[in-house]
Design a protein around this motif. Structure first.
Motif, PDB file in Angstrom:
ATOM      1  N   SER A  76      13.427  26.474   2.199  1.00 34.50           N
ATOM      2  CA  SER A  76      14.809  26.727   2.622  1.00 34.50           C
ATOM      3  C   SER A  76      15.535  25.436   2.984  1.00 34.50           C
ATOM      4  CB  SER A  76      14.803  27.639   3.841  1.00 34.50           C
ATOM      5  OG  SER A  76      14.336  26.918   4.969  1.00 34.50           O
ATOM      6  N   ASN A  77      14.786  24.334   3.117  1.00 35.26           N
ATOM      7  CA  ASN A  77      15.351  23.054   3.569  1.00 35.26           C
ATOM      8  C   ASN A  77      16.048  23.183   4.919  1.00 35.26           C
ATOM      9  OD1 ASN A  77      14.772  20.681   2.020  1.00 35.26           O
ATOM     10  ND2 ASN A  77      15.716  21.710   0.270  1.00 35.26           N
ATOM     11  N   GLY A  79      17.440  25.958   6.257  1.00 35.27           N
ATOM     12  CA  GLY A  79      18.577  26.893   6.285  1.00 35.27           C
ATOM     13  C   GLY A  79      18.336  28.047   7.243  1.00 35.27           C
ATOM     14  N   ALA A  83      15.304  33.021   5.676  1.00 29.92           N
ATOM     15  CA  ALA A  83      14.804  32.373   4.456  1.00 29.92           C
ATOM     16  C   ALA A  83      13.653  31.434   4.791  1.00 29.92           C
ATOM     17  CB  ALA A  83      15.933  31.615   3.777  1.00 29.92           C
ATOM     18  N   THR A  84      13.752  30.711   5.887  1.00 23.85           N
ATOM     19  CA  THR A  84      12.670  29.803   6.286  1.00 23.85           C
ATOM     20  C   THR A  84      11.377  30.584   6.503  1.00 23.85           C
ATOM     21  OG1 THR A  84      14.214  28.260   7.310  1.00 23.85           O
ATOM     22  CG2 THR A  84      11.924  28.135   8.036  1.00 23.85           C
ATOM     23  N   ILE A  87      10.282  31.921   2.921  1.00 19.83           N
ATOM     24  CA  ILE A  87       9.958  30.994   1.825  1.00 19.83           C
ATOM     25  C   ILE A  87       9.056  29.849   2.289  1.00 19.83           C
ATOM     26  CG2 ILE A  87      10.939  29.553  -0.014  1.00 19.83           C
ATOM     27  CD1 ILE A  87      11.530  32.656  -0.085  1.00 19.83           C
ATOM     28  N   ASP A  88       9.381  29.228   3.421  1.00 15.00           N
ATOM     29  CA  ASP A  88       8.528  28.132   3.921  1.00 15.00           C
ATOM     30  C   ASP A  88       7.299  28.686   4.620  1.00 15.00           C
ATOM     31  OD1 ASP A  88      10.378  25.558   3.599  1.00 15.00           O
ATOM     32  OD2 ASP A  88      11.619  27.199   4.311  1.00 15.00           O
ATOM     33  N   ASP A 125      17.684  26.299  14.304  1.00  8.14           N
ATOM     34  CA  ASP A 125      17.174  26.724  12.991  1.00  8.14           C
ATOM     35  C   ASP A 125      16.313  25.637  12.355  1.00  8.14           C
ATOM     36  OD1 ASP A 125      18.448  29.116  13.287  1.00  8.14           O
ATOM     37  OD2 ASP A 125      20.058  28.699  11.834  1.00  8.14           O
ATOM     38  N   TYR A 129      12.377  25.627  11.420  1.00  5.83           N
ATOM     39  CA  TYR A 129      11.874  25.195  10.105  1.00  5.83           C
ATOM     40  C   TYR A 129      10.671  24.259  10.279  1.00  5.83           C
ATOM     41  CZ  TYR A 129      12.156  21.967   6.011  1.00  5.83           C
ATOM     42  OH  TYR A 129      11.893  21.144   4.947  1.00  5.83           O
TER      43      TYR A 129
END
Ligand SMILES: NC(=O)c1ccc[n+]([C@@H]2O[C@H](COP(=O)([O-])OP(=O)(O)OC[C@H]3O[C@@H](n4cnc5c(N)ncnc54)[C@H](OP(=O)(O)O)[C@@H]3O)[C@@H](O)[C@H]2O)c1
Length: 216
Positions: A76-77, A79, A83-84, A87-88, A125, A129
């Motif tokens: 998510s870089n 984000g 999403a983090t 996805i991460d 956020d 992450y």
């Protein structure tokens, strides 16, 4: 070699796919939209379309079958937290479980330098992450697979310079995505480097030499 890239539609993933194809490798990957699949197929990349968050280890495993290595570079870089986490976080764990089901031993994860951006009031956020990335590194590093975790410093979009610093501990700096992708391609082709965490930033050692210097 046959390499399956989760995150092949991303900047690092796309550059990595291009370098691997140039080296004569077979590249496959996972995307979430049909138009991404078509663009990749035009570049000679086999693409499976699925939403990562909807997959399980059982449903992902057939896509990985036949690969020599799975590379996970989706993220998510920093984000939105949802999403983090998906996805991460969870996505990596699903892929980690799917790899052995598919008979794939090698698992290469693109993580992040844990101290990146310290003291810069990054916000909740981004703190989340970094916490998710670190916890996933812990889980991957305890798996029975032939894992390798690469932690780049700040990623920038500029041409690669072909030289890096690569070792178990590096200071936080920056590095071009192109140099990260070339380093990943070299690491994929150096199976003697396994079960290690390596940190990566810009530096003065030619990439292939920097990789060989980390062979135990
Ligand atoms: N930014 C930094 O300075 C930095 C530093 C060190 C490490 N990293 C890590 O390096 C890795 C690669 O970064 P990058 O610059 O190549 O990233 P990128 O260009 O933003 O690509 C991210 C990839 O993850 C996928 N993705 C993102 N959100 C998703 C979602 N909700 N569901 C499914 N797929 C999703 C994207 O798919 P779509 O194309 O479909 O969006 C894309 O394939 C990431 O893991 C990142 O955390 C970043």
């Amino acid at each position: 070699m046959k390499i399956f890239i989760i995150g092949v539609s991303g900047r690092v993933g796309g550059l990595l796919a291009a370098h691997l194809i140039d080296r004569g490798d077979d590249v496959a990957g996972l995307v979430r939209r049909d138009e991404q699949r078509a663009a990749l197929v035009a570049r000679g990349i086999t693409a499976h379309v699925a939403e990562l968050a909807d997959l399980t280890a059982d449903s992902l495993a057939p896509m990985l079958a036949g690969a020599d290595v799975v590379v996970y570079t989706a993220g998510s870089n920093g984000g939105a937290r949802e999403a983090t986490a998906a996805i991460d976080g969870e996505g990596v764990l699903i892929a980690l479980d799917a790899a052995p089901l598919a008979g794939v031993d090698r698992f290469l994860l693109v993580s992040v330098l844990p101290e990146a951006g310290r003291g810069q009031r990054l916000g909740d956020d981004v703190e989340f992450y970094f916490a998710v990335k670190k916890l996933v590194d812990v889980t991957v590093s305890m798996s029975d697979l032939d894992w390798l975790i690469l932690r780049p410093s700040l990623l920038v979009d500029r041409p690669g310079i072909g030289t890096i610093s690569l070792s178990p501990a590096q200071p936080h700096d920056e590095i071009s995505r192109e140099d990260v992708a070339v380093t990943l391609a070299e690491l994929i082709h150096e199976p003697r480097i396994r079960r290690r965490i390596l940190e990566l930033t810009q530096g003065s050692t030619q990439i292939a030499r920097a990789v060989v210097a980390n062979v135990p």
